[in-house]
Enzyme design. Structure first.
Site, PDB file in Angstrom:
ATOM      1  N   TYR A  60       0.807  -1.204   0.000  1.00  0.00           N
ATOM      2  CA  TYR A  60       0.000   0.000   0.000  1.00  0.00           C
ATOM      3  C   TYR A  60       0.846   1.262   0.000  1.00  0.00           C
ATOM      4  O   TYR A  60       0.338   2.350   0.129  1.00  0.00           O
ATOM      5  CB  TYR A  60      -0.981  -0.025   1.185  1.00  0.00           C
ATOM      6  CG  TYR A  60      -2.197   0.828   0.913  1.00  0.00           C
ATOM      7  CD1 TYR A  60      -2.971   0.609  -0.226  1.00  0.00           C
ATOM      8  CD2 TYR A  60      -2.547   1.858   1.758  1.00  0.00           C
ATOM      9  CE1 TYR A  60      -4.070   1.393  -0.496  1.00  0.00           C
ATOM     10  CE2 TYR A  60      -3.658   2.640   1.497  1.00  0.00           C
ATOM     11  CZ  TYR A  60      -4.409   2.410   0.367  1.00  0.00           C
ATOM     12  OH  TYR A  60      -5.497   3.198   0.092  1.00  0.00           O
ATOM     13  N   TRP A  94       2.813   3.204   1.683  1.00  0.00           N
ATOM     14  CA  TRP A  94       3.120   4.218   2.686  1.00  0.00           C
ATOM     15  C   TRP A  94       4.271   3.778   3.594  1.00  0.00           C
ATOM     16  O   TRP A  94       4.495   4.369   4.642  1.00  0.00           O
ATOM     17  CB  TRP A  94       1.889   4.489   3.559  1.00  0.00           C
ATOM     18  CG  TRP A  94       0.870   5.348   2.908  1.00  0.00           C
ATOM     19  CD1 TRP A  94      -0.276   4.932   2.297  1.00  0.00           C
ATOM     20  CD2 TRP A  94       0.871   6.775   2.797  1.00  0.00           C
ATOM     21  NE1 TRP A  94      -0.983   6.007   1.813  1.00  0.00           N
ATOM     22  CE2 TRP A  94      -0.308   7.155   2.119  1.00  0.00           C
ATOM     23  CE3 TRP A  94       1.744   7.776   3.221  1.00  0.00           C
ATOM     24  CZ2 TRP A  94      -0.634   8.476   1.838  1.00  0.00           C
ATOM     25  CZ3 TRP A  94       1.418   9.100   2.945  1.00  0.00           C
ATOM     26  CH2 TRP A  94       0.248   9.444   2.260  1.00  0.00           C
TER      27      TRP A  94
END
Length: 774
Positions: free
Chosen positions: A109, A111
């Site tokens: 994802y 991040w």
């Protein structure tokens, strides 16, 4: 000695002593630094590091797929790196030979690191492309609906983010700022790549000081802080579209709209107006009609529409509104209203799609092409919308609609994950827990023993950004940061580049993956490419050696005063949009051609599957909002002292109105049970007068912590709202996340609350000796 490092929540100064990192301090140039990262060096954070490669005991002894129902329940066996690399390489080879690369899912994802080279999502995708491809995901949990919708009607989300009108321009020109969902300071602590100066607090205060009036349309008053009192309209959740339609009705029927702008810069208004007046469906979208849905007084809807037309006005919408059933509609309706007002492209007027959602929006700094690790070409065309992972695992071969086409879910045998935690992001985690049993093997690169790591078969320990050299940069930020390693890796942790290089070597793909470069070689290449592209648009960056020695490079001030869509407004023919018509599409022929009953060709009101006006509310009468937490980015550093300090009795707080708490006999600080038919969790009550009655707010980020025993719907002990949220797509168009469409009930928990174990280490066991054959 002081060096700099960059995180998604800001730049920090690292105080060094005898060559080792001693403390972290806020960056001296940041006017409003975030405290989230100040404890990255703390022993509490270090305690949960993954220190050695580890393999789930049953998988190690029984092979792929063995006792997959025990993921998260049984101990791990620590192994050497060489054995771990061999296991992963053999499993990739086995699965791709037997089932093809469409049986491999690459999850991430993105991040995980502000660094542009050690970016887990880029590395896992680059590695998997080097070994033949993988099933990917598209879009995001934060913006699933908007990312698909907006390119059809105005422009891509990434282009919009970087084009937003600056805070300075709004302070000088905006007279009325109306925001649906607030401008949450907590969300704007972050920016992908790392903000070097946080702007939202001072931006809002400058606007207030210059006379801007704010109206906050939201169930929760505290998601806007301008330094003074602002008007709060406590709307029912998931009904914003109805209010926007009613304001559009007033603007149109009172002839307050701008026909010239609509004719020159938009298409489709003539198809939209009959819907507003009720000529299409027999229901005029009057303020009285909307009031019955939203509970906002009809008179205030009317006067607010008039005020928008009478002033230089900015309409803003928070990302959270499209994380709902029919989440495309409020974004589309807000843009349509802004088109009718005719102020798009004027200084301080128009619309914003997320002031407050991230630090980027409203930045005055120049936009230069940053360093980006190329991911290569994916030979596999199959994909899923990111929020449909449980559907994919549970329903291989089933078809799904997405953005005008029909696709099939692949049959996934092997999952590789790096840089994310699906047991944070995803909805209906009890359903995901069942789906997680389906793959034969799950491999996770992780820094900490998160819920995802504990539910893997093979866990590979990854370094943090403090343990590796990298480059920190973000869109429209003032500085590029030389992120030098300031500490040795914990245990035997290695960076993702080293991990995938070793596995790629075993699969004969090392050269394709590394291109013969080491970390410093890649940093020089990426920075050099960024420097070369920047020079072409008039921005000179120092040489890599000068940048690395100085610790940062400052992007020259371009004296820009961004006004979103100003050039388009000035000459739509010369500066067309990338929509089919080149203009803003109030009615989209392309979306209409898809034939989706849940997302037709213009903004419409459709009842959500769960809302306070539905029959469902009789059993579960509270609408639960699950927003971004104040103390972390998603679930990162949930185990830090900073995050621990925001919890009550070790659990995530749930905000509840004074009236709802009194009705249920709940006092501030009580442990409560939050439940619906999908699950239940424990949280700690935070009673407030700043939340609408009938609404509760349980922020995301508490690490998933279900009670043991293997039950399909166990009690979640820590306060993770995704134990209760819906795992259904926003529409056939986007298949976006719908976490904000969720009804629950709350009751005081009078029994002895089970201990929170989310931050416990997993159990470890010795390898079972092999018995020699007789």
């Amino acid at each position: 000695m002081t060096v700099l490092t960059s995180t998604h929540w800001g730049v920090y100064e690292v105080e060094m002593e005898n060559g080792r990192a001693k403390t972290l301090k806020p960056f001296r140039e940041d006017p409003d630094p975030s405290p989230i990262g100040l404890h990255m060096l703390s022993p509490e954070v270090a305690r949960l590091r993954v220190r050695r490669p580890a393999v789930r005991k049953s998988w190690l002894e029984g092979g792929p797929g063995h006792r997959s129902e025990l993921r998260g329940e049984e101990p791990f066996v620590e192994v050497s790196w060489d054995e771990a690399f061999d296991l992963v390489a053999r499993e990739i080879a086995r699965v791709t030979k037997a089932h093809g690369n469409t049986a491999v899912f690459g999850g991430s994802y993105g991040w995980s690191s502000a660094g542009r080279f050690h970016h887990a999502q880029s590395h896992i995708h680059r590695f998997l492309n080097a070994v033949g491809g993988y099933v990917r995901h598209v879009d995001s949990y934060s913006l699933g609906a908007a990312r698909v919708l907006l390119p059809h009607i105005v422009m891509s989300m990434d282009e919009l983010f970087a084009a937003h009108t600056s805070w300075e321009v709004m302070a000088e020109n905006t007279k009325l700022f109306v925001t649906f969902g607030g401008v949450p300071h907590k969300n704007a602590q972050v920016s992908a790549g790392g903000p070097s100066e946080h702007r939202i607090r001072d931006g809002l205060r400058r606007m207030r000081a210059s006379g801007t009036r704010f109206v906050n349309v939201t169930p929760t008053a505290d998601d806007l802080d301008t330094g003074g009192e602002d008007e709060w309209i406590a709307i029912r959740p998931n009904t914003d579209t109805a209010m926007l339609l009613a304001m559009a009705y007033v603007v149109y029927t009172e002839k307050l709209h701008d026909p010239a702008f609509l004719a020159r810069c938009c298409v489709g208004f003539e198809r939209y107006a009959p819907y507003l007046t009720g000529d299409v469906d027999g229901i005029a979208k009057t303020p009285e009609w909307a009031s019955a849905i939203t509970s906002v007084p009809a008179e205030r809807i009317t006067t607010l529409a008039r005020e928008l037309a009478a002033n230089r006005s900015m309409l803003n919408i928070a990302w959270s509104l499209q994380r709902s059933h029919h989440g495309e509609q409020p974004f589309w309706a807000l843009i349509a209203l802004a088109c009718m007002l005719g102020q798009i492209g004027l200084p301080g007027g128009g619309f914003g799609t997320g002031y407050g959602a991230a630090n980027l929006m409203g930045s005055p700094h120049a936009r230069i092409p940053g360093a980006t690790l190329p991911q290569g070409d994916n030979a596999v065309k199959a994909f899923i919308p990111v929020a449909r992972i449980a559907d994919m695992l549970l329903n291989p071969g089933a078809s799904f609609e997405y953005n005008g086409a029909t696709h099939q879910y692949p049959d996934i045998r092997l999952v590789l994950w790096a840089g994310g935690n699906p047991f944070h992001h995803h909805q209906d985690l009890n359903r995901l827990k069942l789906a997680w049993r389906k793959p034969e093997t799950i491999v996770v690169n992780e820094q900490f023993w998160t819920a995802a790591a504990k539910r893997a078969d093979i866990v590979l320990p990854a370094t943090t950004s403090l343990e590796r050299d990298d480059i920190g940069s973000a869109t429209r930020e003032k500085h590029i940061i030389a992120m030098k390693a300031v500490k040795q890796p914990e245990g035997e942790a290695r960076d993702d580049f080293a991990i995938y290089s070793a596995i790629a070597e075993r699969l004969g793909a090392k050269e394709r993956y590394t291109e013969g470069l080491d970390t410093m070689g890649w940093l020089r290449r990426l920075y050099g490419e960024s420097r070369e592209r920047s020079a072409k648009i008039g921005f000179e960056l120092p040489s890599f050696d000068d940048f690395w020695q100085a610790g940062l490079a400052t992007v020259a001030d371009a004296n820009e005063r961004p006004v979103m869509l100003a050039r388009f407004r000035e000459d739509p023919a010369k500066h067309p949009l990338k929509t089919p018509s080149g203009r803003i599409e109030i009615f989209s022929e392309r979306i209409a051609s898809f034939g989706y009953e849940d997302c037709p060709g213009h903004p419409v009101w459709m009842e959500p599957a769960e809302w306070l006006g539905s029959e469902h509310a009789g059993r579960y009468p509270l609408h639960m909002l699950s927003d971004q937490p104040t103390d972390k980015l998603h679930s990162q550093l949930d185990h830090s002292p900073h995050a621990a300090g925001t919890k009550i009795k070790g659990r995530q707080p749930i905000t509840i109105s004074v009236g709802d708490a009194k009705k249920r006999g709940i006092a501030d600080g009580d442990i409560v049970r939050v439940f619906n038919e999908r699950g239940a969790c424990l949280a700690a009550a935070k009673v407030s007068a700043r939340i609408r009655q009938g609404v509760v707010r349980l922020s995301t980020g508490a690490w998933f912590d279900p009670a043991g025993g293997g039950a399909n719907r166990p009690l979640e002990k820590h306060g993770n709202p995704n134990a209760l949220t819906r795992d259904v797509g926003a529409s056939k168009l986007s298949q976006g996340c719908t976490a904000q469409t969720c009804l629950v009930e709350v009751e005081r928990y009078d029994g002895e609350a089970p201990a929170v174990t989310a931050h416990d280490l997993p159990r470890f066991a010795p390898r079972t000796p092999k018995v020699a054959a007789e």
